[in-house]
Design a protein around this motif. Structure first.
Motif, short mmCIF file in Angstrom:
data_model
loop_
_atom_site.label_atom_id
_atom_site.label_comp_id
_atom_site.label_asym_id
_atom_site.label_seq_id
_atom_site.Cartn_x
_atom_site.Cartn_y
_atom_site.Cartn_z
N ALA A 175 -6.88 -1.07 -6.14
CA ALA A 175 -6.37 0.30 -6.11
C ALA A 175 -7.51 1.29 -5.97
CB ALA A 175 -5.56 0.58 -7.38
N LEU A 176 -8.62 1.03 -6.64
CA LEU A 176 -9.78 1.92 -6.49
C LEU A 176 -10.29 1.87 -5.06
CD1 LEU A 176 -11.72 1.20 -9.79
CD2 LEU A 176 -10.46 3.27 -9.18
N TYR A 177 -10.33 0.69 -4.45
CA TYR A 177 -10.77 0.55 -3.07
C TYR A 177 -9.80 1.27 -2.14
CZ TYR A 177 -11.58 -1.50 1.49
OH TYR A 177 -11.81 -1.67 2.81
N ARG A 178 -8.51 1.10 -2.38
CA ARG A 178 -7.50 1.74 -1.54
C ARG A 178 -7.66 3.25 -1.55
NH1 ARG A 178 -2.71 1.53 -4.58
NH2 ARG A 178 -3.59 3.41 -5.45
N ASN A 179 -7.95 3.81 -2.70
CA ASN A 179 -8.06 5.25 -2.82
C ASN A 179 -9.30 5.79 -2.09
OD1 ASN A 179 -5.74 5.35 -4.33
ND2 ASN A 179 -6.82 5.20 -6.27
N LYS A 180 -10.30 4.93 -1.85
CA LYS A 180 -11.52 5.37 -1.17
C LYS A 180 -11.56 4.96 0.29
CE LYS A 180 -14.24 4.99 -5.38
NZ LYS A 180 -15.32 4.28 -6.05
N SER A 181 -10.66 4.10 0.73
CA SER A 181 -10.75 3.49 2.04
C SER A 181 -10.06 4.34 3.11
CB SER A 181 -10.10 2.10 2.01
OG SER A 181 -10.04 1.57 3.29
N LYS A 182 -10.70 4.47 4.25
CA LYS A 182 -10.08 5.13 5.40
C LYS A 182 -9.06 4.22 6.07
CE LYS A 182 -12.19 9.05 5.39
NZ LYS A 182 -11.49 10.28 5.15
N LEU A 183 -9.22 2.91 5.89
CA LEU A 183 -8.31 1.95 6.50
C LEU A 183 -6.89 2.10 5.98
CD1 LEU A 183 -7.96 -0.62 8.28
CD2 LEU A 183 -8.51 -1.94 6.23
N PHE A 184 -6.73 2.36 4.68
CA PHE A 184 -5.41 2.45 4.08
C PHE A 184 -4.93 3.89 3.92
CE2 PHE A 184 -7.09 -1.60 2.50
CZ PHE A 184 -6.12 -2.44 3.01
N GLU A 185 -5.70 4.84 4.41
CA GLU A 185 -5.33 6.24 4.25
C GLU A 185 -4.16 6.58 5.16
OE1 GLU A 185 -8.04 10.05 3.70
OE2 GLU A 185 -8.06 9.30 5.74
N ARG A 186 -3.14 7.18 4.62
CA ARG A 186 -1.99 7.63 5.39
C ARG A 186 -1.24 8.67 4.57
NH1 ARG A 186 2.76 5.72 3.36
NH2 ARG A 186 2.69 3.80 2.16
N PRO A 187 -0.45 9.51 5.24
CA PRO A 187 0.34 10.47 4.45
C PRO A 187 1.43 9.74 3.66
CG PRO A 187 0.64 10.82 6.83
CD PRO A 187 -0.34 9.72 6.66
N LEU A 188 1.60 10.12 2.42
CA LEU A 188 2.61 9.48 1.57
C LEU A 188 3.98 10.12 1.80
CD1 LEU A 188 0.60 9.24 -1.77
CD2 LEU A 188 0.94 7.47 -0.05
N LYS A 189 5.01 9.31 1.67
CA LYS A 189 6.38 9.80 1.78
C LYS A 189 6.70 10.64 0.55
CE LYS A 189 7.67 5.62 4.20
NZ LYS A 189 8.34 4.33 4.10
N PRO A 190 7.69 11.50 0.63
CA PRO A 190 8.05 12.29 -0.55
C PRO A 190 8.47 11.37 -1.71
CG PRO A 190 9.12 13.17 1.41
CD PRO A 190 8.45 11.89 1.81
N GLY A 191 7.88 11.61 -2.86
CA GLY A 191 8.18 10.82 -4.05
C GLY A 191 7.35 9.56 -4.18
N GLU A 192 6.53 9.22 -3.18
CA GLU A 192 5.67 8.03 -3.23
C GLU A 192 4.34 8.42 -3.84
OE1 GLU A 192 4.29 4.50 -0.18
OE2 GLU A 192 4.64 6.49 0.61
N ASP A 193 3.93 7.70 -4.89
CA ASP A 193 2.69 8.08 -5.55
C ASP A 193 1.52 7.18 -5.14
OD1 ASP A 193 3.78 5.94 -6.84
OD2 ASP A 193 3.37 6.66 -8.86
N VAL A 194 1.77 5.91 -4.79
CA VAL A 194 0.72 5.01 -4.37
C VAL A 194 1.24 4.15 -3.21
CG1 VAL A 194 -0.46 4.89 -6.59
CG2 VAL A 194 1.34 3.29 -6.08
N THR A 195 0.31 3.57 -2.44
CA THR A 195 0.73 2.74 -1.32
C THR A 195 1.06 1.32 -1.70
OG1 THR A 195 -1.60 2.33 -0.84
CG2 THR A 195 -0.51 4.09 0.39
N TRP A 196 0.51 0.82 -2.82
CA TRP A 196 0.91 -0.48 -3.36
C TRP A 196 0.61 -0.50 -4.84
CZ3 TRP A 196 -3.89 -1.42 -0.53
CH2 TRP A 196 -4.91 -1.82 -1.35
N ARG A 197 1.23 -1.43 -5.53
CA ARG A 197 1.00 -1.58 -6.98
C ARG A 197 0.44 -2.93 -7.25
NH1 ARG A 197 3.18 2.36 -10.38
NH2 ARG A 197 4.43 3.78 -9.20
#
Length: 58
Positions: free
Chosen positions: A36-58
Motif C-alpha cells: 500500500a505504501l508503494y502503491r501510494n508513491k508509484s506512478k504505475l498505479f496512479e489513477r483517478p479514484l471513483k466516487p466513494g473509492e478510498d484505495v485501489t486495493w486492500r
C-alpha cells in the motif's frame, strides 16, 4: 506439571496449526501495508479514484 508436559508432548501439532495461521496472517498484513505504501508513491498505479473509492486495493 508432569501432566502439562505430557499434554503438550501428545498434542503439539494441534497448537502448531493455529500458531502457523496467526504468524502467516501477521506477515500477510505487514506485506499488504508495504504494498500500500508503494502503491501510494508509484506512478504505475496512479489513477483517478471513483466516487466513494478510498484505495485501489486492500
Amino acid at each position: 506439571m508432569a501432566n502439562i508436559l505430557q499434554l503438550v508432548r501428545d498434542h503439539w501439532a494441534v497448537s502448531l496449526v493455529p500458531l502457523g495461521f496467526l504468524v502467516g496472517w501477521y506477515f500477510d498484513r505487514r506485506n499488504d501495508e508495504k504494498l500500500a505504501l508503494y502503491r501510494n508513491k508509484s506512478k504505475l498505479f496512479e489513477r483517478p479514484l471513483k466516487p466513494g473509492e478510498d484505495v485501489t486495493w486492500r
